[in-house]
Write a protein that holds these residues in place. Sequence first.
Motif, PDB file in Angstrom:
ATOM      1  N   ASP A 268       0.831  -1.212   0.000  1.00  0.00           N
ATOM      2  CA  ASP A 268       0.000   0.000   0.000  1.00  0.00           C
ATOM      3  C   ASP A 268       0.859   1.252   0.000  1.00  0.00           C
ATOM      4  O   ASP A 268       0.436   2.317  -0.437  1.00  0.00           O
ATOM      5  CB  ASP A 268      -0.890   0.048   1.261  1.00  0.00           C
ATOM      6  N   LYS A 269       2.065   1.141   0.561  1.00  0.00           N
ATOM      7  CA  LYS A 269       2.896   2.336   0.751  1.00  0.00           C
ATOM      8  C   LYS A 269       3.834   2.585  -0.436  1.00  0.00           C
ATOM      9  O   LYS A 269       3.993   3.722  -0.868  1.00  0.00           O
ATOM     10  CB  LYS A 269       3.706   2.180   2.041  1.00  0.00           C
ATOM     11  N   LEU A 270       4.472   1.506  -0.910  1.00  0.00           N
ATOM     12  CA  LEU A 270       5.467   1.669  -1.965  1.00  0.00           C
ATOM     13  C   LEU A 270       5.049   0.942  -3.238  1.00  0.00           C
ATOM     14  O   LEU A 270       4.612  -0.211  -3.181  1.00  0.00           O
ATOM     15  CB  LEU A 270       6.832   1.133  -1.498  1.00  0.00           C
ATOM     16  N   ALA A 274       9.526   1.959  -6.165  1.00  0.00           N
ATOM     17  CA  ALA A 274      10.070   2.340  -4.864  1.00  0.00           C
ATOM     18  C   ALA A 274      10.585   1.115  -4.095  1.00  0.00           C
ATOM     19  O   ALA A 274      11.564   1.201  -3.343  1.00  0.00           O
ATOM     20  CB  ALA A 274       9.007   3.065  -4.046  1.00  0.00           C
ATOM     21  N   LEU A 275       9.925  -0.034  -4.290  1.00  0.00           N
ATOM     22  CA  LEU A 275      10.390  -1.256  -3.631  1.00  0.00           C
ATOM     23  C   LEU A 275      11.773  -1.645  -4.141  1.00  0.00           C
ATOM     24  O   LEU A 275      12.657  -2.001  -3.364  1.00  0.00           O
ATOM     25  CB  LEU A 275       9.392  -2.400  -3.855  1.00  0.00           C
ATOM     26  N   TYR A 276      11.945  -1.578  -5.473  1.00  0.00           N
ATOM     27  CA  TYR A 276      13.272  -1.873  -6.017  1.00  0.00           C
ATOM     28  C   TYR A 276      14.313  -0.919  -5.451  1.00  0.00           C
ATOM     29  O   TYR A 276      15.401  -1.325  -5.040  1.00  0.00           O
ATOM     30  CB  TYR A 276      13.271  -1.794  -7.549  1.00  0.00           C
ATOM     31  N   ALA A 284      19.551   5.450   0.081  1.00  0.00           N
ATOM     32  CA  ALA A 284      19.083   6.597  -0.691  1.00  0.00           C
ATOM     33  C   ALA A 284      17.960   7.331   0.030  1.00  0.00           C
ATOM     34  O   ALA A 284      17.861   8.555  -0.035  1.00  0.00           O
ATOM     35  CB  ALA A 284      18.626   6.156  -2.070  1.00  0.00           C
ATOM     36  N   GLY A 285      17.107   6.612   0.737  1.00  0.00           N
ATOM     37  CA  GLY A 285      16.040   7.272   1.497  1.00  0.00           C
ATOM     38  C   GLY A 285      15.767   6.458   2.742  1.00  0.00           C
ATOM     39  O   GLY A 285      15.144   5.418   2.677  1.00  0.00           O
ATOM     40  N   ILE A 286      16.265   6.911   3.869  1.00  0.00           N
ATOM     41  CA  ILE A 286      16.143   6.132   5.109  1.00  0.00           C
ATOM     42  C   ILE A 286      14.846   6.502   5.826  1.00  0.00           C
ATOM     43  O   ILE A 286      14.587   7.686   6.064  1.00  0.00           O
ATOM     44  CB  ILE A 286      17.370   6.363   6.010  1.00  0.00           C
ATOM     45  N   SER A 287      14.011   5.500   6.135  1.00  0.00           N
ATOM     46  CA  SER A 287      12.724   5.768   6.792  1.00  0.00           C
ATOM     47  C   SER A 287      12.937   6.428   8.144  1.00  0.00           C
ATOM     48  O   SER A 287      13.815   6.026   8.915  1.00  0.00           O
ATOM     49  CB  SER A 287      11.932   4.490   7.004  1.00  0.00           C
ATOM     50  N   MET A 288      12.079   7.409   8.449  1.00  0.00           N
ATOM     51  CA  MET A 288      12.142   8.122   9.721  1.00  0.00           C
ATOM     52  C   MET A 288      12.034   7.176  10.910  1.00  0.00           C
ATOM     53  O   MET A 288      11.204   6.282  10.919  1.00  0.00           O
ATOM     54  CB  MET A 288      10.975   9.106   9.801  1.00  0.00           C
ATOM     55  N   GLY A 345      23.566  -4.125  -0.977  1.00  0.00           N
ATOM     56  CA  GLY A 345      23.927  -5.233  -1.875  1.00  0.00           C
ATOM     57  C   GLY A 345      23.190  -6.534  -1.633  1.00  0.00           C
ATOM     58  O   GLY A 345      23.634  -7.596  -2.071  1.00  0.00           O
ATOM     59  N   LEU A 346      22.036  -6.483  -0.923  1.00  0.00           N
ATOM     60  CA  LEU A 346      21.296  -7.729  -0.693  1.00  0.00           C
ATOM     61  C   LEU A 346      20.853  -8.370  -2.015  1.00  0.00           C
ATOM     62  O   LEU A 346      20.749  -9.588  -2.107  1.00  0.00           O
ATOM     63  CB  LEU A 346      20.063  -7.461   0.183  1.00  0.00           C
ATOM     64  N   HIS A 347      20.622  -7.531  -3.030  1.00  0.00           N
ATOM     65  CA  HIS A 347      20.189  -8.071  -4.324  1.00  0.00           C
ATOM     66  C   HIS A 347      21.261  -8.972  -4.939  1.00  0.00           C
ATOM     67  O   HIS A 347      20.966  -9.816  -5.758  1.00  0.00           O
ATOM     68  CB  HIS A 347      19.844  -6.937  -5.288  1.00  0.00           C
ATOM     69  N   ASP A 357      10.622 -11.814  -8.217  1.00  0.00           N
ATOM     70  CA  ASP A 357       9.665 -12.582  -7.404  1.00  0.00           C
ATOM     71  C   ASP A 357       9.485 -11.942  -6.028  1.00  0.00           C
ATOM     72  O   ASP A 357       8.369 -11.827  -5.516  1.00  0.00           O
ATOM     73  CB  ASP A 357      10.156 -14.024  -7.219  1.00  0.00           C
ATOM     74  N   LEU A 358      10.590 -11.529  -5.425  1.00  0.00           N
ATOM     75  CA  LEU A 358      10.531 -10.930  -4.093  1.00  0.00           C
ATOM     76  C   LEU A 358       9.707  -9.642  -4.112  1.00  0.00           C
ATOM     77  O   LEU A 358       8.857  -9.407  -3.249  1.00  0.00           O
ATOM     78  CB  LEU A 358      11.966 -10.651  -3.599  1.00  0.00           C
ATOM     79  N   VAL A 359       9.939  -8.817  -5.121  1.00  0.00           N
ATOM     80  CA  VAL A 359       9.201  -7.555  -5.218  1.00  0.00           C
ATOM     81  C   VAL A 359       7.716  -7.826  -5.513  1.00  0.00           C
ATOM     82  O   VAL A 359       6.838  -7.148  -4.985  1.00  0.00           O
ATOM     83  CB  VAL A 359       9.851  -6.607  -6.261  1.00  0.00           C
TER      84      VAL A 359
HETATM   85  C1  HEC Z   1      20.144  -5.819   8.793  1.00  0.00           C
HETATM   86  C2  HEC Z   1      18.770  -5.494   8.812  1.00  0.00           C
HETATM   87  C3  HEC Z   1      17.972  -5.513   7.525  1.00  0.00           C
HETATM   88  C4  HEC Z   1      17.894  -6.519   6.578  1.00  0.00           C
HETATM   89  C5  HEC Z   1      18.626  -7.845   6.579  1.00  0.00           C
HETATM   90  C6  HEC Z   1      16.929  -6.083   5.616  1.00  0.00           C
HETATM   91  N1  HEC Z   1      16.452  -4.833   5.926  1.00  0.00           N
HETATM   92 FE1  HEC Z   1      15.109  -3.748   4.878  1.00  0.00          FE
HETATM   93  N2  HEC Z   1      15.336  -2.201   6.171  1.00  0.00           N
HETATM   94  C7  HEC Z   1      16.095  -2.212   7.325  1.00  0.00           C
HETATM   95  C8  HEC Z   1      16.011  -0.920   7.971  1.00  0.00           C
HETATM   96  C9  HEC Z   1      16.707  -0.518   9.269  1.00  0.00           C
HETATM   97  C10 HEC Z   1      15.154  -0.119   7.170  1.00  0.00           C
HETATM   98  C11 HEC Z   1      14.750   1.334   7.442  1.00  0.00           C
HETATM   99  C12 HEC Z   1      15.855   2.262   7.047  1.00  0.00           C
HETATM  100  C13 HEC Z   1      15.865   2.495   5.593  1.00  0.00           C
HETATM  101  O1  HEC Z   1      14.827   2.929   5.054  1.00  0.00           O
HETATM  102  O2  HEC Z   1      16.907   2.232   4.971  1.00  0.00           O
HETATM  103  C14 HEC Z   1      14.742  -0.962   6.045  1.00  0.00           C
HETATM  104  C15 HEC Z   1      13.857  -0.566   5.037  1.00  0.00           C
HETATM  105  C16 HEC Z   1      13.311  -1.409   4.081  1.00  0.00           C
HETATM  106  C17 HEC Z   1      12.243  -1.040   3.165  1.00  0.00           C
HETATM  107  C18 HEC Z   1      11.537   0.301   3.110  1.00  0.00           C
HETATM  108  C19 HEC Z   1      10.409   0.258   4.112  1.00  0.00           C
HETATM  109  C20 HEC Z   1       9.591   1.532   4.215  1.00  0.00           C
HETATM  110  O3  HEC Z   1       8.629   1.506   5.001  1.00  0.00           O
HETATM  111  O4  HEC Z   1       9.895   2.511   3.544  1.00  0.00           O
HETATM  112  C21 HEC Z   1      11.978  -2.157   2.402  1.00  0.00           C
HETATM  113  C22 HEC Z   1      10.936  -2.293   1.305  1.00  0.00           C
HETATM  114  C23 HEC Z   1      12.888  -3.199   2.835  1.00  0.00           C
HETATM  115  N3  HEC Z   1      13.681  -2.708   3.850  1.00  0.00           N
HETATM  116  C24 HEC Z   1      12.931  -4.478   2.295  1.00  0.00           C
HETATM  117  C25 HEC Z   1      13.860  -5.443   2.641  1.00  0.00           C
HETATM  118  C26 HEC Z   1      13.982  -6.720   1.964  1.00  0.00           C
HETATM  119  C27 HEC Z   1      13.119  -7.197   0.818  1.00  0.00           C
HETATM  120  C28 HEC Z   1      15.021  -7.390   2.569  1.00  0.00           C
HETATM  121  C29 HEC Z   1      15.614  -8.740   2.203  1.00  0.00           C
HETATM  122  C30 HEC Z   1      16.132  -8.840   0.872  1.00  0.00           C
HETATM  123  C31 HEC Z   1      15.521  -6.521   3.650  1.00  0.00           C
HETATM  124  N4  HEC Z   1      14.794  -5.362   3.650  1.00  0.00           N
HETATM  125  C32 HEC Z   1      16.557  -6.851   4.513  1.00  0.00           C
HETATM  126  C33 HEC Z   1      16.846  -3.266   7.778  1.00  0.00           C
HETATM  127  C34 HEC Z   1      17.055  -4.459   7.100  1.00  0.00           C
END
Ligand code: HEC
Length: 369
Positions: A268-270, A274-276, A284-288, A345-347, A357-359
Amino acid sequence: MPLPRRCTAALAAGVLVLSLPASSLADEARDALIVETILRIEGFDLQGSAKAQAAVARYLKSNWAGERYLDLIERFTLKEEAPGVLRLALEKSDTPMGAEAAALLVTLGAGDLLIKTLHSEDDTRATRAAVAISHTGAPALVAELPKILADQSRAVAVRSAALSALYGKHPAKQAELLATVKAGKLAKDLHQIASEILMLSRDPGVREEARSLFAVGQGNFPPVVELVKRKGNAANGKQLFATKTCLVCHQAGGVGINFGPGLSEIGDKLDKNALYQAILEPSAGISMGFEGWEVTLKDKSTLVGIVVETDEDLTVTMIGGAKRTINKGEVSTRKKLKQSLMYPGLHQLMTPDELVDLVEYLSSLRKAG
Ligand code: HEC
């Protein structure tokens, strides 16, 4: 967890309750009161009170995984409860409570239950036992992990968990793993998990070498404008959410740890675009409210995580969900990180098709109704 010892009112009430006939209070409330009371009495002799023993036994039976469950067993060294503690260590192996249960098994002298489970034929339980063993860090248990790695007849999930347990939390040992891979001595089916461990290492040198060694995802990722046009398989994406470490930090669809933002309604949000972006470029954009901080203490130790502040204390929630509260007097410096706490670099742990598939899965997560 130490309890305050000066709750005299509760104590008096508890002692009174111990001497009342069973029918005076609802049984469960009565048992809970007895439990709270005896936990506060220093040196309480449980063996000496049949009434208290019965109350404790009933309490443990109806409060498996409850608030005082582990405290009680630890305080009175209730070895006979080890099977319940084992169940907790396995079923909640990915939570702070499961970690506590695993450590308690070792304290109770019941670490062999974890070893037995690790070597059992049930792959799910064996996998969780490996995770639990990594929480304990107990040398006698950790020593069992290489046996699993060497046994090619074990499922790859079990061997992968054993590899993570051995190397995941130890940057110092990761160089050893790197050398094993370089020498061609790591089984091919463990390369996936080894690359995950090494590429997410906190040691930038290890990350760099791993990146060239595995040459994963480099340059062959289509641009986002291409990716958004593709239709993925959400069911497969749901599995990837669990296997590609997302659930270490996010909750979605009833699984995972709330460290980063909850993703149960992220669709609903992204939008897909934006998910990619969120996955490809977390910083690039850290959630508050989810900014990362590096807190250095006067004893020179460093904590990295999300910080919540009160007048006197800082509480740092670390990756994995464990929390540490520190008096501000102990803090030497604190610095807001420019990088997201989400790993970069999780991708690279996925193929482009897997990322699609994940997205697809994330974008399907919406408010019910
Ligand atoms: C080590 C912890 C960690 C891992 C592992 C991680 N995330 Fe995150 N993720 C975060 C944090 C902390 C934020 C919030 C800060 C930011 O926006 O970067 C975030 C933000 C996000 C957001 C944006 C959420 C929003 O409300 O805007 C998405 C989508 C997301 N992650 C997806 C993923 C997916 C998919 C994976 C696995 C491939 C993953 N994350 C793995 C810590 C993690």
